[in-house]
Design an enzyme around this catalytic site. Structure first.
Site, PDB file in Angstrom:
ATOM      1  CB  SER A  23      39.603  34.932  46.597  1.00 24.05           C
ATOM      2  OG  SER A  23      39.816  33.996  45.574  1.00 24.05           O
ATOM      3  N   GLY A  24      38.059  32.095  47.740  1.00 22.12           N
ATOM      4  CA  GLY A  24      38.284  30.755  48.268  1.00 22.12           C
ATOM      5  C   GLY A  24      37.435  30.409  49.460  1.00 22.12           C
ATOM      6  CB  THR A  51      31.773  29.654  43.111  1.00 24.04           C
ATOM      7  OG1 THR A  51      32.398  30.895  42.760  1.00 24.04           O
ATOM      8  CG2 THR A  51      31.282  28.965  41.853  1.00 24.04           C
ATOM      9  CG  ASN A 109      38.843  29.505  44.935  1.00 25.96           C
ATOM     10  OD1 ASN A 109      38.756  28.281  44.947  1.00 25.96           O
ATOM     11  ND2 ASN A 109      37.785  30.278  44.812  1.00 25.96           N
ATOM     12  CB  SER A 122      39.332  32.226  41.814  1.00 28.34           C
ATOM     13  OG  SER A 122      39.086  33.586  42.062  1.00 28.34           O
ATOM     14  CB  SER A 123      33.979  33.976  40.497  1.00 32.25           C
ATOM     15  OG  SER A 123      33.209  32.848  40.833  1.00 32.25           O
ATOM     16  N   GLY A 126      35.693  37.599  45.557  1.00 29.89           N
ATOM     17  CA  GLY A 126      36.018  37.936  46.932  1.00 29.89           C
ATOM     18  C   GLY A 126      37.116  38.978  47.019  1.00 29.89           C
ATOM     19  CD  GLU A 167      41.008  38.594  43.516  1.00 25.36           C
ATOM     20  OE1 GLU A 167      40.469  37.562  43.078  1.00 25.36           O
ATOM     21  OE2 GLU A 167      41.630  39.408  42.803  1.00 25.36           O
TER      22      GLU A 167
END
Length: 762
Positions: free
Chosen positions: A136-137, A141, A192, A195-196, A417, A419
């Site tokens: 994540s981050g 995306t 993030n 974040s998605s 991502g 986590e």
């Protein structure tokens, strides 16, 4: 199986000598640090170690070079700052028209163009997938967004559609799906700002002229719990902040969103992010066919959810009576009912009264305060989840075309991502499970399958060790016993969940799996899974209930009776459930993990039927600071996703292979150029028995073998047949000795370099 020479144990003296020798090589390689940034392909690094790879990436990052080739993957380091020149239309065009895109600087456009040219070549498998992975981050995306812009540009039809001016081109509609999906599906988390909170696989569908003619979006596991619960220092979905900050004075009055109002489900609203831009989302929705009236309806429902979140209950004086409303929240109930067009009395009854059916008897029982709050949250989550599904459906209707129109596709996979938070529950378990599946796809497709193929082809090969995460997947999803199966069994028993007892069941049933452990110092029931990217501790509290994801039938009934046009679409009344709520109680339980596992397996089937391309996004630092490279954090990501092993295999092996049958079918016309030998064969079965005789009898067969090898490394669209033939003639005299008994031996890297990798004949 390949011989595992690299994994064999040697005596301690030899190991010490090898270690000292390797250290000397590493020191020699790193001695000239001023040139490390010039290594744009990590297969050219010698020796390939985590130290040398890390130093090269750091050197490139320091001079603003964020993309580096790593064998079958592209490593993308997040700069955490705008670098607009890297993604300009002019640069897209440069990579698209280049004869050899790989000769340009490494870029995501190189991967995109290679996938596009693979489709144009029509060599099976024609369909392509670009798998964008990372924690994540790390920039997944953004990368997916740029890839979509690239294809919308280079695969655009030269003929614009005519007619109504409001009809936008498919390229525009595909791009407009991005801001809408991000507004409703992304949120600011601890790691993030964008974040998605869902996964998506976008198919960009091409016609027989390789023009972008349609697309479709498949989504996975929206984190709908975020609507009603946000971890400390995190935010709700972007769209809630957009409407509260970007609404006009007239809209604020209509949606009952006074400026500066406080909402429990809208934490950290004082933070201003780039993602808070409301106009971008509104314009994109309009271009996708969602008119202003429907948009207004959507935002009014979202406002109703914010007011619903401010509804608070207090314990009643008499337990036989429904919970009381706190005085300061009575206005919020009325406002929420007005915005959702549900009578206040019906709304309150659905939140405070539970209906129990026993045979023909129907009883009504007041809910406790905790139950009322749970039902309130459930109502908000089910509305938002249905709204998100409906938006995806609308977007797909806007961009999709009948399968007869398109002939191939390029898929872009962007999933959440890996986590690991201080508190991890079912959402993180599913997210990390998805990342495990993708890592296994990479392991099976590249690290494992390629080495096994070399052994099957009879090539001399020393097996390169890698981290296989199959044990972890068996722990999570395996049969007959796994964490998922135990979770589902707990749901089927339909009893109050005892977390301590459930923890004991997990320990006893799965104790043989080395990937499972427990934090014995924690007072909360938990289990720890050793993922490929590190250990994560999951809390068992509420995990079973989240897996059930129950929706009380009273809530469904009240939503079906709403007078709001949008809610009527989202919750249609069917003949079966109009007069019989019991059917909902008796319906088979379909758990969250079962649905998620099924959708993920469908995705893996699609990926396995395509040619994959990997982009590994790396997060240089956990603080998301520009131009800050923390070696320990980058190193852990490199080790977790197997990049160093992939580089080693790519540097030593033959990464480009085409089945002999496909090759001969495509280039059979060249047989006339190679002589008049009528006995030459074109099928794989006869080729093996005839190849030595062909070498001895005809120089033309040697020419064809060289042509075959060169086409392996020159398969890009810009490398024309004329170039291939001329190049073959040029190297014929120099390389004739490299052909022995029908095999093309790979020249040493010192003579031709890694860029000229040759392939072994099947």
């Amino acid at each position: 199986m390949p011989k595992q020479e690299n994994g064999q144990k040697e005596d301690s003296i030899f190991q010490n000598d090898l270690s000292e020798s390797l250290e000397e090589e590493v020191r020699a390689f790193l001695s000239d640090e001023e040139k490390l940034h010039l290594f744009d392909d990590l297969t050219k690094v010698n020796p390939v170690t985590t130290t040398t790879v890390l130093k090269c990436l750091q050197a490139r990052y320091t001079v603003n070079l964020f993309y580096t080739n790593a064998g079958c993957s592209l490593v993308a380091l997040n700069p955490f700052q705008p670098v607009s020149c890297l993604y300009s239309p002019e640069l897209m065009r440069e990579y698209h028209v280049a004869l050899r895109p790989q000769d340009l600087k490494p870029h995501i456009f190189t991967v995109a163009e290679q996938a596009y040219r693979k489709v144009q070549s029509q060599i099976d498998p024609v369909n392509q997938s670009i798998i964008v992975s990372g924690e994540s981050g790390a920039g997944k995306t953004w990368t997916s967004r740029c890839l979509m812009k690239f294809y919308a540009s280079v695969a655009a039809s030269v003929i614009s559609p005519k007619g109504n001016e409001t009809v936008e081109r498919i390229e525009k509609r595909v791009l407009d799906s991005n801001p809408v999906m991000e507004a409703f599906g992304n949120a600011c988390t601890l790691r993030n700002n964008n974040s998605s909170r869902f996964g998506k696989y976008i198919q960009l569908q091409l016609d027989r002229f390789h023009h972008l003619c349609s697309a479709s979006i498949q989504t996975f596991l929206l984190e709908k719990t975020r609507v009603a619960y946000q971890a400390p220092n995190e935010r709700n979905f972007h769209i809630f902040y957009q409407i509260t900050k970007g609404a006009t004075a007239e809209e604020r009055l209509e949606w009952n969103l006074p400026e500066g109002a406080d909402y429990r489900w809208l934490p950290n609203s004082e933070r201003n992010l780039d993602e808070d831009c409301f106009e971008v989302t509104r314009d994109a929705m309009f271009h996708l066919g969602i008119d202003r009236s429907t948009q207004n309806n959507i935002f009014k429902v979202l406002s109703g959810l914010l007011h619903l979140g401010n509804v608070q209950f207090s314990n009643p004086v008499d337990e036989s009576q429904p919970c009381e409303l706190e005085d300061k929240t009575k206005d919020f109930v009325k406002t929420a009912g007005d915005l959702l067009k549900i009578p206040v009395e019906e709304l309150l009854e659905s939140l405070r009264i539970r209906t129990i059916t026993a045979g023909k008897q129907v009883f009504k029982k007041p809910c406790s305060r905790a139950e009322c709050e749970t039902r309130r949250d459930c109502l908000a989550k089910v509305i938002y989840a249905k709204l998100f599904e409906w938006l995806v459906l609308v977007i797909n209707e806007s961009i999709y075309a009948d399968p007869s129109v398109w002939t191939s596709f390029i898929g872009l996979l962007d999933v959440y991502g890996f986590e690991a938070f201080p508190e991890n529950n079912l959402e993180q378990l599913c997210i990390n499970y998805a990342n495990e599946k993708l890592q296994q796809h990479f392991v099976a497709h590249y690290l494992k399958a390629q080495q096994e193929e070399y052994a099957a082809e009879g090539l001399q090969w020393s097996f390169i060790n890698y981290q296989d995460n199959q044990n972890c997947l068996d722990l999570i999803e395996g049969n007959p016993l796994s964490i998922f199966s135990l979770l589902n069994e707990e749901c089927r028993l339909n009893r109050s969940s005892n977390t301590d007892l459930f923890q004991t069941r997990i320990e006893k049933a799965l104790s043989n799996n080395q990937c499972l452990s427990q934090n014995k110092f924690s007072k909360k029931p938990n289990f720890i899974i050793s993922h490929y990217a590190g250990k994560v501790c999951y809390q068992l509290a509420a995990m079973v209930e989240k897996n059930k994801d129950p929706i009380p039938p009273e809530l469904v009934h009240v939503l079906q009776n709403s007078k709001d046009p949008l809610l009527q679409k989202l919750f249609p009344v069917t003949e079966r459930n109009q007069n019989n709520i019991k059917t909902q109680n008796r319906a088979a339980v379909v758990t969250v993990v079962s649905k998620f596992k099924g959708s993920l397996e469908h995705l893996m089937q699609i990926l396995n039927s395509t040619t994959p391309h990997y982009i590994r996004c790396i997060k240089p630092n956990a603080d998301c600071k520009a131009m800050t490279f923390k070696r320990e954090e980058v190193l852990s990501q490199l080790q977790a996703c197997g990049i160093v092993e992939a580089i080693t295999i790519s540097a030593a092996g033959f990464p480009i292979r085409i089945p002999f049958q496909s090759f001969t079918e495509r280039y059979e016309i060249l047989r006339k150029l190679c002589g008049s030998n009528k006995n030459r064969v074109c099928d794989k079965s006869n080729y093996h028995s005839a190849k030595k005789k062909a070498y001895l009898d005809s120089a033309a067969s040697t020419f064809c073998k060289l042509l075959y090898a060169i086409l392996f490394s020159k398969q890009e669209r810009g490398w024309t047949l004329k170039n291939t033939i001329q190049s073959t003639r040029n190297i014929y005299s120099r390389k004739a000795n490299s052909i022995q008994d029908g095999k093309i031996q790979r020249p040493s890297s010192s003579s031709i370099g890694h860029a000229e990798t040759h392939a072994a004949l099947p």
